[in-house]
Design a protein around this motif. Structure first.
Motif, mmCIF file in Angstrom:
data_model
loop_
_atom_site.group_PDB
_atom_site.id
_atom_site.type_symbol
_atom_site.label_atom_id
_atom_site.label_comp_id
_atom_site.label_asym_id
_atom_site.label_seq_id
_atom_site.Cartn_x
_atom_site.Cartn_y
_atom_site.Cartn_z
ATOM 1 N N TYR A 182 0.836 -1.188 0.000
ATOM 2 C CA TYR A 182 0.000 0.000 0.000
ATOM 3 C C TYR A 182 0.879 1.249 0.000
ATOM 4 N N PHE A 183 1.929 1.160 0.785
ATOM 5 C CA PHE A 183 2.840 2.282 0.933
ATOM 6 C C PHE A 183 3.464 2.691 -0.402
ATOM 7 N N THR A 186 1.431 5.174 -2.362
ATOM 8 C CA THR A 186 1.136 6.503 -1.840
ATOM 9 C C THR A 186 2.123 7.517 -2.405
ATOM 10 N N LEU A 188 4.427 9.291 -1.053
ATOM 11 C CA LEU A 188 5.813 9.097 -0.628
ATOM 12 C C LEU A 188 6.444 7.919 -1.371
ATOM 13 N N ASN B 113 3.057 12.118 2.375
ATOM 14 C CA ASN B 113 1.889 11.334 2.737
ATOM 15 C C ASN B 113 2.097 9.862 2.427
ATOM 16 N N PHE B 114 2.008 9.008 3.441
ATOM 17 C CA PHE B 114 2.038 7.593 3.120
ATOM 18 C C PHE B 114 0.830 6.865 3.699
ATOM 19 N N PHE B 115 -0.279 7.567 3.739
ATOM 20 C CA PHE B 115 -1.519 6.945 4.211
ATOM 21 C C PHE B 115 -2.534 6.818 3.082
ATOM 22 N N LYS B 116 -2.399 7.715 2.121
ATOM 23 C CA LYS B 116 -3.432 7.792 1.101
ATOM 24 C C LYS B 116 -2.835 7.393 -0.248
#
Lengths: 334, 251, 293
Positions: A182-183, A186, A188, B113-116
């Motif tokens: 998932y990361f 994103t 980042l 951002n590493f949640f979305k």
């Protein structure tokens, strides 16, 4: 879209297989599956750094061992601690270690980065041998009384029961790998891929490259620490050789190479392959390291992109083959 | 008169070799400014000083009135300064779409951002697609950047620079190595993308310089030889002697 | 002489002997790194292999001098083959240094296992040649001749290396290749050949060190790990690719080891890595490192 559905179906089948496996597998196979899952988690955490940021950590055992030792020490010296806080402490300690190293590691790139990580991994190895009072030195720490994995009043799991251990490890590993996947999707994660290909350009687009690298280093370290905790629960003995030696750092790198550099699930495939190879080598010869060494050399020389690379190549050749056959067919008709 | 960029007595050397020897450059708000000069005049070094790749040995750089001499490149970018590279500087394993997505993310300020997931960042995909359409790269949306033709990859390079929406953009030889037609397209693209913005361009192709620039600075051995409108520069005797004399004949 | 002073001198000489041996191993490592950016994980294995070869040649010919001549030669040839048939091919993949690191790691595993299957896992005893046995006495200090021999031999090789690198045209080419391989190759010099030569030279020096170390250290399959780790520290701390750095740090490490064992025996290994950690915290590229490759 069809591809996505296919993947989804495949995923569910796999999940189902993992779910019902203990009904069919013996205790030995079950333990192997647990070992495999832990190895895969460790390798995926390293791959997050390698394939997505281009940083090759040659001392990832540092975090793996840090997680295991901190968990083991807290179990040994803190009475009445349950497993969940111990695991959390282990993983966070690993993450914290990564945090401490970031100012140093973001300043170097390339081989120097690999060498630095390796150097600190070795430092930790030696320190753990010497700090006999806390770590048990060369004998290691034996976790005689494995605490329960429990939330009082909600559930309580006994980690010495193979099937319970299996389900717990599988659950934790799948969730963790899922988190990391998932990361990568994103913002980042996107920035990381940019850093891997061209760090300078990313900097000129307004991203703080060092800070981004630091974040991923910490995340990778934390998950490696979690893998270390799981391994410690599984083996019940935490030893310097099993958790901190250079070979421990080396295995996940090899798994990534064998599975295929740059592919998210490459390390999982690589871990399966290595596990299989280990079994085969142990069954037929007593020179396991020789077999591994030769296989590593062969992979680097003839399949630099690992199994994934071979698969892609095979598909291309298959495509050419079919195309040729089609062309021939047409010629015959005309 | 307000300047968007000002350098004060900028000096730099490499191991004692003086490359920039006291440059006072003033870029007005909204102008297209060209820097020309013979090879080795220090154009690229000046670029690297202004954008933060090197820290000057001496002097100051003011951007929008703020002293940015000691700021890192990413901070200068966030203040609104963007640059392109002389040698195409893209991401090998990423699609055209992914390139611009990075730029747009930076503009939106979504950096850590590493949640979305990126697909759920509001307006992101739409903006990228709009940008692609604006520069006629839509048909290459999902192609790897390393597979683009030279002209297209240069266009992507420039578009990527503009994706962060800088107020001042520095283009380092955007038309180097291009055919006449590619150059025409590139000039059109630069016009389109830099409307209403300040721009500094380093370029060897004088047609490009004189058709684009409002003012031209001539750099010679690390110093400013002249700074004026293109027509005045063409008349300037010093410039002719130092550079344009034979430079023009070749063109 | 005051016994305490004598002890200091003896420890310093011990440190010097080990430090010089380390330098023989580390200098090849750092030269190779400077030239192509490969940290050769199999380098220490070549060192170990040479120690075993020394044992074998001794068994056949019963002459230490013969093994000092033959074993490094065989090691150098092996190094040449490794470079030609393995490293050079992998470099063509364009995967960067990860492939090379893994390849050399694989090679080191193969060497370690081969050594185990040929000579067994027991440690071998190699006696000091009679002509170099015994103690030398000077001003009341008694010191093993063999260690003095090691120090002398190492300095001879160091002198040879420095002469070749800084006084000959070949040396100029090697140093230029180390700093900018692309440019040198444009100038029409066969860089792969130069690199192969340096690789062989490095292997040869490791081989000499292996033979010299054989009677002094224990020859067992873990020797490569033991010395390799120290050599690795030397290269990293000295600055990847810096010969001067390798020299300075080799000697420092030798002394650190020697006095560490004397005064704080329990913490001696930690001392080495602690030293490394401190240096790297202050200078991540090492003492004489110039940054990235």
């Amino acid at each position: 879209m069809a591809g996505n559905i296919k993947k989804l179906v495949l995923g569910f089948i796999l999940l189902g297989a993992i779910g019902i496996a203990p009904r069919f597998l013996g205790i030995i196979s079950l333990n192997m599956a647990v070992e495999l899952a832990i190895g895969a988690l460790f390798a995926v955490s390293l791959n997050l750094l390698l394939s997505y940021t281009g940083l090759l950590s040659f001392g990832h055992a540092l975090f793996f061992g840090m997680g295991a030792y901190v968990m083991g020490i807290s179990i040994t010296y803190m009475d009445g601690i349950t497993l969940i806080p111990a695991i959390l402490m282990g993983s966070l300690a690993a993450g914290l270690t990564a945090l401490i190293f970031t100012p140093l590691l973001v300043r170097v790139t390339g081989t120097a980065f690999s060498m630095l990580t390796m150097a600190f991994g070795q430092l930790m190895y030696v320190l753990c041998i010497k700090m006999r009072g806390i770590t048990g030195g060369e004998d290691g720490l034996t976790l005689f009384d494995m605490p329960l994995l429990s939330v009082p009043g909600v559930f309580s799991l006994d980690m010495t029961d193979p099937a319970t251990l299996y389900y717990t490890v599988m659950g934790v590993v799948l969730i963790s790998i899922g988190c990391m996947w998932y990361f990568t999707k994103t913002p980042l994660g996107g920035v990381q891929a940019g850093i891997r290909d061209n760090a300078q350009r990313v900097e000129y687009l307004g991203f703080h490259v060092s800070a981004s690298k630091a974040v991923i280093f910490i995340i990778s370290g934390t998950f490696a620490g979690l893998a270390g905790c799981l391994a410690a629960i599984f083996q019940q003995v935490i030893s310097v050789d099993g958790f901190l030696r250079i070979n421990v750092s080396f295995m996940p790198i090899m798994a990534i190479m064998i599975g295929g550099l740059g592919h998210f699930l490459g390390p999982v495939i690589g871990t399966i392959f290595l596990m299989f190879l280990n079994q085969m080598a142990m069954r037929y010869t007593d020179k396991v390291e020789l077999v591994f060494g030769i296989v590593f050399i062969m992979v680097v020389m003839y399949a630099p992109y690992g199994i994934h690379g071979l698969w892609v190549k095979a598909r291309i050749y298959w495509g050419i083959f079919r195309h040729r056959k089609g062309a021939l067919g047409k010629e015959e008709r005309t | 008169m307000s300047f968007i960029l000002e350098t004060q007595d900028l000096r730099h050397d490499f191991k004692g070799m003086k490359v920039i020897r006291g440059v006072d450059l003033q870029i007005r708000q909204g102008e297209r400014h060209a820097i020309i000069g013979p090879n080795g005049a220090g154009k690229t070094t000046l670029f690297n000083l202004v954008t933060g790749m090197y820290r000057p040995r001496h002097g100051h750089i003011l951007f929008k009135g703020q002293d940015v001499t000691k700021l890192k490149p990413y901070k200068r970018n966030r203040l609104g300064m963007g640059r392109s590279f002389q040698i195409t500087s893209l991401f090998e394993h990423q699609t055209v779409f992914e390139h611009l997505r990075l730029g747009i993310l930076s503009r939106m300020g979504v950096r850590y951002n590493f949640f979305k997931p990126m697909t759920m960042v509001k307006g992101l995909t739409e903006e990228v697609d709009a940008m692609l359409a604006r520069v006629n790269l839509s048909e290459y949306r999902d192609q790897w950047a390393s597979l683009l033709s030279y002209g297209k990859s240069r266009a992507l390079e420039m578009t990527l620079t503009m994706a962060t929406n800088p107020d001042l953009v520095l283009l380092d030889e955007p038309c180097a190595g291009m055919s006449a037609e590619e150059t025409r397209n590139a000039v059109g693209l630069i016009r389109e993308l830099t409307t209403g913005k300040s721009m500094i361009i380093v370029e060897h192709d004088m047609d490009v310089v004189f058709s684009l620039a409002d003012r031209v600075t001539v750099l010679h051995y690390g110093k400013i030889l002249a700074c004026d409108t293109p027509s005045e520069i063409q008349k300037n005797k010093d410039v002719k002697d130092a550079y344009l004399g034979h430079g023009m004949k070749k063109q | 002489m005051n016994p305490a002073t004598a002890m200091y001198i003896i420890q310093a000489l011990h440190g010097l002997a080990y430090g010089m041996l380390l330098f023989l191993v580390a200098s090849g490592l750092t030269l190779i790194f400077g030239m192509v950016g490969i940290l050769n994980m199999a380098h220490a294995s070549l060192f170990m292999l040479s120690a075993y070869l020394c044992y074998q040649v001794l068994a056949f010919t019963n002459s230490f001098w013969m093994s000092l001549f033959l074993a490094p030669l065989i090691t150098a040839c092996l190094g040449l083959l490794l470079e030609r048939f393995f490293l050079r091919k992998v470099q063509a993949h364009g995967l960067g240094h990860i492939a090379e690191l893994l390849l050399t790691m694989g090679i080191s595993m193969v060497i370690a296992e081969s050594v185990k299957s040929i000579w067994g896992t027991e440690s071998l005893v190699i006696s000091i040649p009679p002509s170099l046995d015994g103690l030398a006495s000077f001003a009341g200090i008694h010191y093993p001749i063999y260690r003095l021999f090691i120090i002398g031999l190492s300095f001879c090789i160091l002198a040879l290396l420095v002469t070749v690198l800084y006084k000959t045209k070949l040396g100029k080419i090697i140093r230029a290749t180390a700093s900018d391989p692309g440019m040198v190759s444009i100038l029409g010099i066969n860089t792969p050949k130069v690199f192969a030569g340096v690789f062989a030279l490095g292997a040869w020096m490791a081989g000499v060190a292996g033979v010299a170390a054989a009677p002094m250290l224990t020859v067992f399959p873990g020797l490569a790990d033991q010395v390799g780790m120290d050599a690795f520290v030397v290269v990293v701390v000295g600055g990847l690719g810096s010969l001067l750095g390798a020299f300075v740090v080799s000697l420092t490490l030798g002394e650190l080891n020697s006095f560490g064992v004397q005064f704080i025996p329990k913490l001696a290994p930690v001392l080495v890595f602690g030293f490394m950690a401190i240096v790297l915290s202050l200078k991540p590229n090492g003492f004489f490192g110039e940054g990235d490759h």
